[in-house]
Design a protein around this motif. Structure first.
Motif, PDB file in Angstrom:
ATOM      1  N   GLN A  22       0.833  -1.209   0.000  1.00  0.00           N
ATOM      2  CA  GLN A  22       0.000   0.000   0.000  1.00  0.00           C
ATOM      3  C   GLN A  22       0.867   1.260   0.000  1.00  0.00           C
ATOM      4  OE1 GLN A  22      -2.361   0.056   3.588  1.00  0.00           O
ATOM      5  NE2 GLN A  22      -0.612  -0.240   4.940  1.00  0.00           N
ATOM      6  N   PRO A  23       0.341   2.354  -0.567  1.00  0.00           N
ATOM      7  CA  PRO A  23       1.082   3.622  -0.550  1.00  0.00           C
ATOM      8  C   PRO A  23       1.164   4.208   0.858  1.00  0.00           C
ATOM      9  CG  PRO A  23      -0.691   3.660  -2.201  1.00  0.00           C
ATOM     10  CD  PRO A  23      -0.895   2.445  -1.369  1.00  0.00           C
ATOM     11  N   HIS A  24       0.054   4.197   1.571  1.00  0.00           N
ATOM     12  CA  HIS A  24      -0.042   4.838   2.892  1.00  0.00           C
ATOM     13  C   HIS A  24      -0.577   3.836   3.921  1.00  0.00           C
ATOM     14  CE1 HIS A  24      -0.667   7.982  -0.267  1.00  0.00           C
ATOM     15  NE2 HIS A  24       0.427   8.415   0.341  1.00  0.00           N
ATOM     16  N   TYR A  25      -0.501   4.215   5.178  1.00  0.00           N
ATOM     17  CA  TYR A  25      -0.805   3.281   6.266  1.00  0.00           C
ATOM     18  C   TYR A  25      -2.222   2.687   6.217  1.00  0.00           C
ATOM     19  CZ  TYR A  25       3.487   4.368   8.818  1.00  0.00           C
ATOM     20  OH  TYR A  25       4.805   4.479   9.196  1.00  0.00           O
ATOM     21  N   ASP A  26      -3.159   3.457   5.708  1.00  0.00           N
ATOM     22  CA  ASP A  26      -4.564   3.052   5.827  1.00  0.00           C
ATOM     23  C   ASP A  26      -5.176   2.502   4.538  1.00  0.00           C
ATOM     24  OD1 ASP A  26      -4.429   5.404   4.434  1.00  0.00           O
ATOM     25  OD2 ASP A  26      -5.878   6.499   5.662  1.00  0.00           O
ATOM     26  N   ASP A  27      -4.433   2.493   3.440  1.00  0.00           N
ATOM     27  CA  ASP A  27      -5.056   2.179   2.145  1.00  0.00           C
ATOM     28  C   ASP A  27      -5.607   0.758   2.066  1.00  0.00           C
ATOM     29  OD1 ASP A  27      -4.719   4.688   0.711  1.00  0.00           O
ATOM     30  OD2 ASP A  27      -2.577   4.257   0.753  1.00  0.00           O
ATOM     31  N   ASN A  28      -4.824  -0.229   2.515  1.00  0.00           N
ATOM     32  CA  ASN A  28      -5.307  -1.621   2.434  1.00  0.00           C
ATOM     33  C   ASN A  28      -6.639  -1.785   3.168  1.00  0.00           C
ATOM     34  OD1 ASN A  28      -3.059  -2.583   1.047  1.00  0.00           O
ATOM     35  ND2 ASN A  28      -1.958  -3.141   2.916  1.00  0.00           N
ATOM     36  N   ASP A 134       1.638   8.802  -5.260  1.00  0.00           N
ATOM     37  CA  ASP A 134       2.038   7.650  -4.436  1.00  0.00           C
ATOM     38  C   ASP A 134       1.220   6.408  -4.810  1.00  0.00           C
ATOM     39  OD1 ASP A 134       3.840   9.225  -3.020  1.00  0.00           O
ATOM     40  OD2 ASP A 134       2.448   9.618  -1.367  1.00  0.00           O
ATOM     41  N   HIS A 135      -0.069   6.604  -5.109  1.00  0.00           N
ATOM     42  CA  HIS A 135      -0.925   5.468  -5.458  1.00  0.00           C
ATOM     43  C   HIS A 135      -0.555   4.910  -6.830  1.00  0.00           C
ATOM     44  CE1 HIS A 135      -4.324   5.390  -2.389  1.00  0.00           C
ATOM     45  NE2 HIS A 135      -3.422   6.217  -1.917  1.00  0.00           N
ATOM     46  N   ILE A 136      -0.313   5.819  -7.775  1.00  0.00           N
ATOM     47  CA  ILE A 136       0.020   5.372  -9.137  1.00  0.00           C
ATOM     48  C   ILE A 136       1.367   4.636  -9.134  1.00  0.00           C
ATOM     49  CG2 ILE A 136       0.528   6.183 -11.480  1.00  0.00           C
ATOM     50  CD1 ILE A 136      -1.333   8.630 -10.766  1.00  0.00           C
TER      51      ILE A 136
HETATM   52 ZN   LIG Z   1      -3.291   6.446   0.152  1.00  0.00          ZN
END
Ligand SMILES: [Zn+2]
Length: 248
Positions: A22-28, A134-136
């Motif tokens: 995941q890009p950031h801590y909460d995305d998953n 970050d997501h891409i």
């Molecule tokens: Zn994110």
């Protein structure tokens, strides 16, 4: 003979080890928390790999970066307890900052070769109107790393991991936040767990933002399940790894 018979859509319920990039801590958890809780209950081990340090979205600007990082990890561990995450890894690339795509891909290759997952889950980098770099970057680098894991002439960021690695079977890649889902997963049984996990991310959302997020997830989970035999779903794109190249 159909393409589907040659490259069948993998059965995600066969997953034994899922690396969730995941890009950031909460995305998953926001994008696939219901799916992941379900897979964990089905016997899969879940590993989370977070690409960035996530420091730009912190609500309390009075916190030092160290304190913010601690708060983020505290929230992430609490959420991970609920979803059933076995182990967490972080790469610490600067959130919304400048970093090298190929370095990111090398780090993903390292973790795939080290952990030997049979499924990789990540954000879909081809989501229409996805503006967050970050997501891409993360979705694309993860997809490439899946495709290149067995090509050992392509180095990871850790030569000792590469030396020890013998190519293994990756059954499939699962994208969330996807434009073209090919599987709507029934998350009715794990919906409450997903919500509880998402609510752990207090360092990144004001209570007003959190309420808005929960309302949006609530509506989305019902919207994607419209026409299905269950009330709540998560929309996924599940692909055979050979389908990641040349439109197969
Ligand atoms: Zn994110």
């Amino acid at each position: 003979m159909s393409i589907e018979s040659i490259l069948p859509k993998p059965n995600i319920f066969e997953a034994k080890r899922v690396l969730c990039i995941q890009p950031h801590y909460d995305d998953n958890d926001i994008g696939a928390g219901g799916t992941l809780a379900l897979l964990q209950q089905n016997g899969a081990e879940l590993f989370y790999l977070t690409a960035t340090d996530d420091l730009m979205g912190i609500v309390d600007h009075a916190l030092s970066d160290e304190e913010a990082a601690q708060a983020l990890r505290h929230d992430q561990f609490a959420a991970g307890e609920i979803v059933g995450v076995k182990e967490q890894f972080w790469l610490g690339y600067p959130d919304a900052g400048e970093y090298n795509y190929f370095a990111l891909r090398r780090d993903f290759l390292k973790h795939i070769r080290m952990l030997r997952p049979d499924f990789i889950l990540t954000v879909d980098p081809w989501l229409t109107y996805e503006a967050h770099h970050d997501h891409i970057q993360t979705g694309l680098a993860a997809a490439e790393a899946v495709m290149f894991a067995g090509l050992t002439k392509i180095p990871s960021s850790d030569p000792t991991v590469d030396t020890a690695y013998t190519p293994h079977d990756i059954k499939g890649i699962i994208f969330y936040h996807t434009r073209e889902p090919n599987q709507i997963l029934d998350i009715s049984e794990t919906w409450e767990a997903k919500l509880a996990a998402v609510r752990c991310y207090e360092a990144q959302f004001t209570s007003q933002e959190m309420n808005q997020l929960v309302m949006a997830l609530d509506a989305k989970s019902q919207q994607v399940a419209a026409g299905e035999s269950f009330p709540r779903g998560e929309a996924l794109k599940v692909l055979h790894t050979s389908a990641l190249h040349c439109g197969l």
